[in-house]
Design a protein around this motif. Structure first.
Motif, short mmCIF file in Angstrom:
data_model
loop_
_atom_site.label_atom_id
_atom_site.label_comp_id
_atom_site.label_asym_id
_atom_site.label_seq_id
_atom_site.Cartn_x
_atom_site.Cartn_y
_atom_site.Cartn_z
N TRP A 16 0.85 -1.18 0.00
CA TRP A 16 0.00 0.00 0.00
C TRP A 16 0.89 1.24 0.00
O TRP A 16 1.98 1.24 0.60
CB TRP A 16 -0.91 0.02 1.23
N LEU A 17 0.43 2.28 -0.65
CA LEU A 17 1.16 3.55 -0.71
C LEU A 17 0.73 4.43 0.45
O LEU A 17 -0.46 4.61 0.70
CB LEU A 17 0.87 4.26 -2.03
N ASP A 18 1.69 5.01 1.13
CA ASP A 18 1.38 5.93 2.23
C ASP A 18 1.39 7.36 1.71
O ASP A 18 2.21 8.19 2.11
CB ASP A 18 2.41 5.75 3.37
N ASP A 19 0.47 7.64 0.81
CA ASP A 19 0.39 8.98 0.21
C ASP A 19 -0.84 9.05 -0.68
O ASP A 19 -1.23 8.05 -1.28
CB ASP A 19 1.64 9.28 -0.62
N LEU A 20 -1.44 10.22 -0.75
CA LEU A 20 -2.58 10.42 -1.63
C LEU A 20 -2.72 11.90 -1.93
O LEU A 20 -2.51 12.74 -1.05
CB LEU A 20 -3.89 9.92 -0.99
N SER A 21 -3.04 12.22 -3.16
CA SER A 21 -3.33 13.60 -3.55
C SER A 21 -4.29 13.59 -4.73
O SER A 21 -4.39 12.59 -5.45
CB SER A 21 -2.04 14.34 -3.95
N ARG A 22 -4.97 14.70 -4.91
CA ARG A 22 -5.87 14.82 -6.05
C ARG A 22 -5.09 14.75 -7.36
O ARG A 22 -5.58 14.21 -8.35
CB ARG A 22 -6.65 16.14 -5.94
N GLU A 23 -3.87 15.25 -7.34
CA GLU A 23 -3.04 15.18 -8.55
C GLU A 23 -2.76 13.73 -8.92
O GLU A 23 -2.84 13.36 -10.10
CB GLU A 23 -1.73 15.94 -8.34
N ARG A 24 -2.42 12.90 -7.93
CA ARG A 24 -2.17 11.47 -8.21
C ARG A 24 -3.40 10.83 -8.84
O ARG A 24 -3.29 10.01 -9.76
CB ARG A 24 -1.85 10.72 -6.92
N GLY A 41 -3.38 -0.57 -2.42
CA GLY A 41 -4.11 0.18 -1.41
C GLY A 41 -3.40 1.47 -1.08
O GLY A 41 -2.26 1.70 -1.50
N VAL A 42 -4.07 2.34 -0.33
CA VAL A 42 -3.52 3.65 0.03
C VAL A 42 -3.90 3.98 1.47
O VAL A 42 -5.03 3.72 1.90
CB VAL A 42 -4.05 4.75 -0.91
N THR A 43 -2.95 4.55 2.21
CA THR A 43 -3.26 5.13 3.51
C THR A 43 -3.02 6.63 3.45
O THR A 43 -2.18 7.11 2.67
CB THR A 43 -2.40 4.51 4.63
N THR A 44 -3.75 7.37 4.26
CA THR A 44 -3.62 8.82 4.30
C THR A 44 -3.53 9.28 5.75
O THR A 44 -3.81 8.52 6.68
CB THR A 44 -4.83 9.51 3.65
N ASN A 45 -3.16 10.52 5.92
CA ASN A 45 -3.22 11.17 7.23
C ASN A 45 -3.31 12.67 6.99
O ASN A 45 -3.14 13.14 5.86
CB ASN A 45 -2.01 10.79 8.11
N PRO A 46 -3.59 13.47 8.03
CA PRO A 46 -3.75 14.91 7.82
C PRO A 46 -2.52 15.59 7.22
O PRO A 46 -2.66 16.52 6.43
CB PRO A 46 -4.05 15.43 9.23
N THR A 47 -1.32 15.15 7.58
CA THR A 47 -0.12 15.77 7.03
C THR A 47 -0.03 15.54 5.53
O THR A 47 0.34 16.43 4.76
CB THR A 47 1.14 15.20 7.72
N ILE A 48 -0.38 14.33 5.08
CA ILE A 48 -0.39 14.03 3.65
C ILE A 48 -1.39 14.93 2.93
O ILE A 48 -1.08 15.51 1.87
CB ILE A 48 -0.73 12.55 3.43
#
Length: 368
Positions: A16-24, A41-48
């Motif tokens: 799983w990738l530990d990153d997410l953005s609208r650009e991705r 899969g993807v995980t996110t957090n507020p800092t990301i």
């Protein structure tokens, strides 16, 4: 798809990738990672999210509309983040349909609620309803107050990513909370096969805190143990996971269609430059686990990582002995775990403040 990442996936490790953005999402980068890098899969957090929003213009139109509607910053944050997670869930929907457990995208409850059971559950319900995708996971911290919220969420059919787990004792409590939730869900007539969960066990932060204390001791014996605690701690956790899978309690739930709560190795980016940059991937290769990696770690493993077989199964006793040895030479390992949980919750809250402040800045920019 690189051979090294394929070998990792073939060994039973979900990447799983530990990153997410609208650009991705919008450029197709996320979909490309699925095809080319075995990412499932993807995980996110507020800092990301804060970084994504601060560094891209793809959020501006939505922010502008929400500002025009008079929405407060907390609602703007909620709308921006759930929109990204919903769209990422759609990217991973084919993976979720083709695999038993993957294709999942995580989003966290509000961090200020980490010590508020009722508030955490309310936040989990709101996020689950807003994302409205079966392959979403709601991240709930493994604080004492978070445990009953985990049980209640699972009992309602909400899939959960339990985060901020640092030690065996708390992890066993998380496993019990999940099983209790499944038992309540079964009693309420829910289809257990639709509920998924992972338990995010933090890795690199353990070595960071233990190594600091070993360095302070400064003896040859202490320095020889640097860089070993995190992997040992994870091996102990996997032993607990295997115990649960072998229990009559679990077998009863599995017969009713329940899915196991897989261990997820979190914080696997190596922070100490003296260590191999793929350490927390290569040493934690074992079936029925997830490794969530920042892209830098993903690329490092694709380039030079090695899969040397199962490095975890059957290692719990030896690993526990190493942790006991730490305490024997003067590193209070139970205190390390308490320190890390307190720091983790504090960082959790600070990252939320960073996200809110970032969104406030974007609201001011588009509102001018």
């Amino acid at each position: 798809m690189t051979d090294r990442l394929k070998a990792l996936a073939d060994a039973g490790v979900s990447i799983w990738l530990d990153d997410l953005s609208r650009e991705r999402i919008e450029t197709g980068n996320l979909a490309d990672l699925v095809k080319e890098k075995s990412v499932v899969g993807v995980t996110t957090n507020p800092t990301i999210f804060a970084s994504a929003i601060a560094n891209g213009e793809r959020y501006d139109d939505q922010v502008r509309k929400l500002v025009a509607d008079g929405r407060p910053v907390e609602e703007v944050v909620f709308e921006l983040t759930t929109e990204d997670v919903r769209n990422a869930c759609d990217v991973f929907a084919p993976v979720a349909e083709q695999t038993a457990h993957d294709g999942r995208v995580s989003i966290e409850v509000e961090p200020d609620l980490a010590n508020d059971t009722d508030g955490t559950l309310a936040s989990a319900r709101a996020l689950w309803a807003a994302v409205d995708r079966p392959n979403a996971l709601i991240k709930i911290p493994a604080t004492k107050e978070g445990l009953p919220a985990i049980t209640a969420a699972v009992a309602e059919g909400i899939s959960v990513n339990v985060t901020l787990i640092f030690g065996e004792e708390r992890y066993r409590e998380v496993l019990d909370a999940y099983l209790s939730g499944l038992e309540q869900a079964r009693a309420a007539g829910h289809d257990l096969s639709t509920i998924r969960s992972v338990a995010s066990f933090f890795i690199s932060r353990v070595d960071g805190e233990v190594d600091k204390r070993l360095d302070a001791l400064g003896t040859d014996e202490a320095l020889a143990l640097r860089g070993q605690a995190a992997v040992a701690n994870a091996r102990v956790a996997y032993g607990a996971f295997q115990e649960v899978l072998a229990s009559d309690r679990w077998r009863s739930l599995a017969e009713a269609g329940a899915n196991p709560q897989r261990p997820l190795w979190a914080s696997t980016g190596v922070k100490n430059p003296d260590y191999d940059d793929t350490l927390y991937v290569a040493e934690l290769v074992v079936a029925d686990t997830v490794n969530t990696m920042p892209e830098k770690t993903l690329e490092a493993f694709a380039d030079h990582g090695e899969v040397r077989g199962d490095r975890v199964s059957g290692q719990a006793d030896e690993a526990r002995a190493l942790l006991e040895r730490l305490t024997a030479i003067g590193v209070d390992f139970p205190d390390v775990l308490v320190t890390l949980e307190h720091e983790g919750v504090d960082k959790f809250k600070k990252s939320w403040i960073e996200l809110v402040e970032t969104v406030e800045g974007q609201m001011e920019k588009v509102g001018k």
